[in-house]
Design an enzyme around this catalytic site. Structure first.
Site, PDB file in Angstrom:
ATOM      1  N   ASP A   4      -1.466   4.712   0.281  1.00 51.58           N
ATOM      2  CA  ASP A   4      -0.952   4.283  -0.750  1.00 51.58           C
ATOM      3  C   ASP A   4      -2.277   3.674  -1.699  1.00 51.58           C
ATOM      4  O   ASP A   4      -2.626   2.873  -1.291  1.00 51.58           O
ATOM      5  CB  ASP A   4       0.064   3.217  -0.647  1.00 51.58           C
ATOM      6  CG  ASP A   4       1.253   3.179  -1.499  1.00 51.58           C
ATOM      7  OD1 ASP A   4       0.954   3.513  -2.762  1.00 51.58           O
ATOM      8  OD2 ASP A   4       2.261   3.348  -0.987  1.00 51.58           O
TER       9      ASP A   4
ATOM     10  N   ASP B 203       0.207   4.810  -6.814  1.00 53.02           N
ATOM     11  CA  ASP B 203       1.101   3.904  -7.207  1.00 53.02           C
ATOM     12  C   ASP B 203       1.474   3.901  -8.561  1.00 53.02           C
ATOM     13  O   ASP B 203       0.445   3.820  -9.324  1.00 53.02           O
ATOM     14  CB  ASP B 203       0.851   2.650  -6.679  1.00 53.02           C
ATOM     15  CG  ASP B 203       1.911   1.584  -6.760  1.00 53.02           C
ATOM     16  OD1 ASP B 203       3.063   1.992  -6.278  1.00 53.02           O
ATOM     17  OD2 ASP B 203       1.882   0.469  -7.455  1.00 53.02           O
TER      18      ASP B 203
ATOM     19  N   GLU C 172       3.234   8.503  -8.135  1.00 50.67           N
ATOM     20  CA  GLU C 172       4.600   7.989  -8.347  1.00 50.67           C
ATOM     21  C   GLU C 172       4.672   7.750  -9.759  1.00 50.67           C
ATOM     22  O   GLU C 172       3.839   7.183 -10.362  1.00 50.67           O
ATOM     23  CB  GLU C 172       4.767   6.703  -7.866  1.00 50.67           C
ATOM     24  CG  GLU C 172       6.037   6.112  -7.990  1.00 50.67           C
ATOM     25  CD  GLU C 172       6.031   4.578  -7.829  1.00 50.67           C
ATOM     26  OE1 GLU C 172       7.179   4.073  -7.942  1.00 50.67           O
ATOM     27  OE2 GLU C 172       5.075   3.802  -7.866  1.00 50.67           O
TER      28      GLU C 172
ATOM     29  N   HIS D 158      11.086   2.787   0.033  1.00 56.06           N
ATOM     30  CA  HIS D 158      11.038   1.120   0.004  1.00 56.06           C
ATOM     31  C   HIS D 158      11.439   0.595  -1.129  1.00 56.06           C
ATOM     32  O   HIS D 158      11.448  -0.885  -1.388  1.00 56.06           O
ATOM     33  CB  HIS D 158       9.700   0.657   0.567  1.00 56.06           C
ATOM     34  CG  HIS D 158       8.483   0.981  -0.559  1.00 56.06           C
ATOM     35  ND1 HIS D 158       8.031   2.271  -0.880  1.00 56.06           N
ATOM     36  CD2 HIS D 158       7.948   0.067  -1.480  1.00 56.06           C
ATOM     37  CE1 HIS D 158       7.106   1.971  -1.744  1.00 56.06           C
ATOM     38  NE2 HIS D 158       7.107   1.083  -2.299  1.00 56.06           N
ATOM     39  N   ASP D 159      11.662   1.398  -2.132  1.00 58.08           N
ATOM     40  CA  ASP D 159      11.994   0.712  -3.466  1.00 58.08           C
ATOM     41  C   ASP D 159      13.449   1.144  -3.943  1.00 58.08           C
ATOM     42  O   ASP D 159      14.141   0.641  -5.225  1.00 58.08           O
ATOM     43  CB  ASP D 159      11.325   1.347  -4.323  1.00 58.08           C
ATOM     44  CG  ASP D 159      10.052   0.891  -4.665  1.00 58.08           C
ATOM     45  OD1 ASP D 159       9.485  -0.284  -4.144  1.00 58.08           O
ATOM     46  OD2 ASP D 159       8.848   1.723  -4.939  1.00 58.08           O
TER      47      ASP D 159
END
Ligand code: GLC
Ligand code: CA
Length: 509
Positions: free
Chosen positions: A97, A193, A248, A307-308
């Site tokens: 990431d 990200d 993302e 995870h969001d």
């Protein structure tokens, strides 16, 4: 010729929650290595690791204080290298990431920048004398007053996550060095990200507010120049070798999301309209849209968790195993690059914090504080925070032998159902094995039909029927079909196929 990532099933690992190897209750590289055989048996071919860099962890690692090191909570650089080597030995690639939109306020670059207005790194961040109305994506103003130098700095997330100024050439060249550093360590690519947030506008017009009083993020993301920037990032990484990039993109416009992916941008981008929808009614329609938009060998991504967001077991499957398997069959047979979120293959459920004490996620805690400031009661604030908190999906993996053999885990666990976990795991395993066959690697569909909430497509020699709606009977145009995998007992003959609600089945035709 397909590229490796076009045939790969990825698996997202939330670093602190996968497996604790040294007994301190926090997941780490040692634990990860112990679980390589598990991942290899599952059949995945790529791992996305959430940030493992040194960080004060205000946003659990998405606030990086040193780009070129490993946080001691997760181990050492040698542990990381050993893990990557072992993954490669299993034929599993590893992507990292990259959080390059912002750094932690504890990063040396920002400490220098805030030391004086005349500092050489002053322009590495976004400083203004007066704030505009921009809100942080976590809520509240996106501007924080710096008493030392009497200016505001910009942070699109928490105030401890300060945005880099991507218009500054030195910033860009430092980030290219970071990319090079990790590729040289043997990583196989990056998940980038909030990559369309790189702030590129500098006249700071106020964002509009919609009828419900919510701010519309018009001027603080997807600014002019973003497409070129994305192309430059993609090209730089591609020039280094056979690496993979996934971006993302915080946008709900499929054209925006799609335009950043492909040879003139990143390899693929996440589409949250598909992956993070609040209920399953929209899934078929969105896949049909994706099928129309992604042509010429471009590939969408396929995922239902991260995870969001709340786990798909609760958000989309309503705690039903047949629906969870229906979702899995879609994700692992459709055209696209699938990303399994750790634990999904075990039917893991959400963790819901019952008090502020149990909350770890900055987004939930922010929501709580803001609700209190707005005059809400503690109970109301807790309910709002429970809705916003991303802790739901961050509870530790439910291993049969436990997550940690030492201290209590850093965040509470959910009660496991090991029987369900075994059934779900076998279902995922079968799907992944099938996906590796040539039939499911070829781009696009031989046949595609989306009718309301019913979906049917052919890939290679396989017919996939996915019924998100009411029971229906379809005529069997293929005659002598063989059932390969299904989530329930099905009735069919050479004339008709009966598909109850939530049925998911693959036939060899
Ligand atoms: C991304 C991450 C999220 C993080 C945010 C800010 O959306 O997935 O966890 O809070 O970026 O870095
Ligand atoms: Ca640990």
């Amino acid at each position: 010729m397909l590229k490796w990532w076009q045939e790969t099933v990825f698996y997202e690992i939330y670093m602190p929650s996968f497996k604790d190897g040294n007994g301190d209750g926090i997941g780490d590289f040692k634990g990860l290595r112990e679980k390589m055989p598990y991942l290899a048996e599952l059949g995945i071919g790529g791992i996305w690791l959430t940030p493992f860099y040194p960080s004060p962890k205000v946003d659990n690692g998405y606030d990086v204080s040193d780009y070129c090191a490993v946080d001691p909570d997760y181990g050492t650089m040698a542990d990381l290298e050993a893990f990557v080597a072992e993954a490669h030995a299993y034929g599993i690639r590893v992507i990292a990431d990259m959080v390059v939109n912002h750094v932690s306020t504890e990063h040396a670059w920002f400490m220098e920048s805030r030391s004086s207005k005349a500092n050489a790194k002053r322009d590495w961040f976004v400083w203004q004398d007066a704030p505009n109305n921009w809100e942080s994506f976590f809520g509240g103003s996106a501007w924080e007053w710096d008493a030392g130098t009497q200016q505001y700095y910009y942070h699109s997330f928490a105030k401890e996550q300060v945005d880099l100024n991507w218009r500054n050439e030195e910033v860009r060249s430092e980030i290219w060095k970071v990319f090079d550093f990790w590729l040289a360590k043997g990583l196989d690519g990056f998940r980038l990200d909030v990559i369309n947030n790189l702030t590129l506008t500098r006249n700071f017009p106020d964002n509009p507010v919609d009828a419900s009083g919510e701010q519309v993020h018009v001027f603080d993301k997807d600014q002019p120049g973003m497409t070129e920037m994305m192309a430059e990032i993609g090209a730089r990484i591609r020039a280094r070798g056979d690496y993979f990039t996934v971006g993302e993109i915080s946008s709900d416009k499929l054209e925006e999301i799609e335009k950043y992916a492909g040879m003139d941008g990143l390899d693929v981008t996440f589409n949250f309209n598909f992956g993070s929808v609040p209920s399953r009614d929209e899934i078929v329609a969105e896949l049909a849209r994706m099928q129309r938009v992604y042509v010429d060998g471009r590939m969408p991504t396929l995922f239902f968790g991260s995870h969001d967001m709340s786990r798909s077991w609760n958000r989309l499957a309503d705690g039903r195993e047949d629906v969870a398997q229906l979702l899995a069959m879609l994700m692992l047979t459709a055209h696209g690059v699938p990303f399994i979120y750790f634990g999904e293959e075990l039917g893991m459920a959400d963790f819901v914090p019952e008090s502020l004490d149990e909350m770890r996620d900055v987004q939930g805690v922010y929501a709580y504080e803001q609700a209190l400031m707005a005059g809400k009661s503690e109970v109301e604030a807790l309910m709002l925070a429970q809705d916003k908190t991303r802790d739901k999906a961050r509870a530790p993996m439910t291993w049969p032998e436990g997550f940690s053999d030492g201290a209590a885990s850093w965040i509470s666990q959910v009660t496991p159902d090991f029987e369900r976990a075994r059934r779900m795991y076998r279902f995922y395993q079968a799907l992944i094995a099938l996906r590796k066959t040539a039939d499911f690697c070829e781009p696009g569909y031989r046949y595609f039909e989306a009718d309301g909430e019913f979906l049917m497509y052919i890939r290679g020699d396989y017919l996939v029927c996915l019924n998100f709606g009411e029971a229906r009977t379809i005529s069997n145009a293929w005659g002598n079909v063989t059932e390969v995998l299904a989530n329930m007992a099905l009735v069919f003959d050479s004339e008709t196929i009966v598909l109850p609600a939530n049925a998911a089945v693959i036939f060899k035709i």
